[in-house]
Design an enzyme around this catalytic site. Structure first.
Site, PDB file in Angstrom:
ATOM      1  N   GLU A  86       0.549  -1.192  -0.060  1.00  0.00           N
ATOM      2  CA  GLU A  86      -0.412  -0.008  -0.408  1.00  0.00           C
ATOM      3  C   GLU A  86       0.842   1.344   0.019  1.00  0.00           C
ATOM      4  OE1 GLU A  86      -3.925  -1.472   2.067  1.00  0.00           O
ATOM      5  OE2 GLU A  86      -2.228  -0.858   3.438  1.00  0.00           O
TER       6      GLU A  86
HETATM    7  C1  ACM Z   1      -1.813  -5.038   4.734  1.00  0.00           C
HETATM    8  O1  ACM Z   1      -3.591  -5.877   5.232  1.00  0.00           O
HETATM    9  N1  ACM Z   1      -2.122  -3.827   5.586  1.00  0.00           N
HETATM   10  C2  ACM Z   1      -1.042  -6.319   4.915  1.00  0.00           C
END
Ligand code: ACM
Length: 499
Positions: free
Chosen positions: A293
């Site tokens: 992310e």
């Molecule tokens: C995640 O759920 N940010 C790995």
């Protein structure tokens, strides 16, 4: 003869007639290398039973380390309980530690209490057990960045993992909303980044936790997030970012933050400094650097980032993520460690990374086909921040899925249709507790149990015997009750989950 109801289920278990009783006269015969198992047995049984369990050459409870028992692997054990004595054997001290947890489950549930219990006979059924785990990585991830938990709580958590023969505590130590990892050269990280809701660990607390966990057969795998999920670090050190002169706060929202680390030398040096301290504190062979992310928006306009793209001959700013992960991964490799990170699609990282597919379990297959070693963490079967039922009485949790007990039990880390070579690259699996919606320790345990028991069953046994698991779990819940794990949570007492 009724079968003892153990979680996880042993590989082979044969009941034998009769019972063995631990009493004030019971002594341990401890072979060289088995001293840690003897200490753990005394530590675990002492508070409830008050039994001294001294070591004596003629002790009736034999704890034997025998490296010739190679068929048991590193964590397997053999346990024979007869009316006149107990024999626990393993090739490696970790096998003995697993066997100690089985002994503990064979005793009356009162043995799990943390204060003296009177009037209970400490007897266990005679039994012959040979037990080896299917997967070498059996873990649980706890997010202590979003909600700080004191190390006293982490020790309790380690004990709960060990009871279920899990062997990895993955600590998510840093994120946008908090930085809990002390770095001696960068005190502002915890001074500023540890401020909102909670605090930070001291180095002594973490090294103490590592030792405590090792004594229970558990490796603490540290995770410090980079190059995204770093807003707390940017609040402490704005020079690490992409916009000179900008000030940042520790983030007070959930979700994906678009402020990320720069890719200039100052930021790269910072990452190496942090990881050197992480490696100093945590002997774990695997070091997790997050990696997921990470919006590249800032890199598209940052002169430093664009210069890096040109210097390195990259296709564009989006390629900086792979470049960053490679540079940091190589730093860990040079230090003799194994780089570990989340993968977004199974194909976004250098092959020498061990990866955790979290979005979709198919990404695990993509990753093993590329040659990665994999720890399966797909959110639909392993994320415990999702509610565990559709009941309106469930406290608010992460939206989008319901992950019930059966779903976790259905998690198959290396499905039968994968080739043997692909399956061999699966180290195992773990549950994850992200804590945005988990304000208290009681809430964390409510979400973790019994779903963690289902994960433990699957990764230790490699089997999916749902009726058998349910039957054994019914009894196992009395053990969790004895340990004070809450079955219910008062929703009225749950604060609305905003920072
Ligand atoms: C995640 O759920 N940010 C790995």
């Amino acid at each position: 003869m009724p079968l003892p109801r153990l979680v996880p289920d042993p590989t082979h278990l044969s009941p034998l007639p009769g019972r063995f009783t631990f009493d004030a006269a019971t002594a341990l015969k401890v072979t060289p290398g088995a001293e840690g198992a003897a200490r753990l047995l005394r530590t675990l049984l002492g508070p409830a039973t008050g039994l001294p369990l001294p070591a004596r050459p003629d002790g009736s409870v034999v704890l034997a380390l025998d490296p010739a028992l190679t068929g048991l692997g590193e964590e397997g054990y053999g346990l024979t309980v007869g009316t006149g004595g107990v024999l626990l054997r393993a090739a490696d001290p970790r096998g003995l530690l697993a066997g100690i947890q089985t002994l503990r489950q064979l005793l009356p549930v009162e043995a799990l209490a943390d204060e003296p219990v009177a009037g209970v006979a400490w007897t266990l059924p005679c039994v012959q057990i040979t037990d080896t785990p299917r997967f070498p990585w059996r873990g649980s991830m706890l997010d202590v960045a979003r909600r700080f938990r004191p190390v006293s709580y982490l020790r309790r958590y380690v004990d709960l993992l060990a009871l279920h023969k899990l062997n990895v505590l993955h600590l998510h130590l840093t994120d946008d909303q908090g930085w809990r990892m002390p770095v001696a050269a960068l005190p502002r990280l915890t001074e500023i980044g540890g401020e909102p809701h909670g605090g930070a660990y001291t180095r002594a607390e973490l090294t103490g936790l590592v030792t405590y966990a090792a004594e229970r057969g558990i490796t603490v795998v540290p995770e410090t997030e980079m190059p995204g999920h770093v807003r707390a670090a940017l609040a402490a050190h704005p020079e690490l970012g992409n916009t000179p002169g900008r000030a940042y706060d520790v983030w007070d929202r959930w979700g994906v933050c678009d402020t990320v680390l720069g890719v200039h030398d100052t930021a790269m040096d910072f990452c190496r400094t942090v990881l050197d301290e992480v490696m100093d504190v945590f002997p774990s062979p695997y070091v997790h650097i997050g990696g997921e992310e990470c919006p590249t928006t800032e890199w598209h306009t940052s002169p430093d980032a664009l210069r890096r793209v040109a210097e390195e001959g990259l296709s564009g700013p989006d390629a900086l993520h792979g470049w960053f992960m490679g540079r940091i991964g190589e730093h860990l490799l040079r230090a003799g460690r194994r780089p570990l990170s989340w993968t977004e699609n199974g194909a976004d990282l250098p092959e020498y990374f061990t990866v955790m597919p979290w979005r979709d379990s198919d990404h695990g297959r993509t990753a093993v086909r590329r040659g990665h070693r994999v720890v399966m963490a797909p959110h639909r079967t392993t994320y415990l921040d999702y509610p565990q039922s559709t009941s309106p009485a469930e406290p608010p949790g992460q939206a989008g899925e319901v992950v019930d007990l059966r779903t976790v039990h259905g998690n198959d880390p290396a499905p039968a249709d994968w080739s043997p070579e692909e399956a061999a690259r699966v180290l195992g699996s773990q549950v994850q507790l992200w804590t945005e919606y988990v304000p208290t320790a009681a809430h964390a345990e409510y979400l973790t149990f019994p779903r963690l028991c289902a994960l433990a069953e699957v990764v230790w046994t490699g089997r999916h015997d749902w009726p058998g698991f349910q039957e054994r779990l019914r009894h196992h819940r009395t053990r969790l009750d004895a340990l004070g794990v809450p079955r219910r949570l008062s929703t009225t007492a749950t604060p609305v989950p905003h920072l």
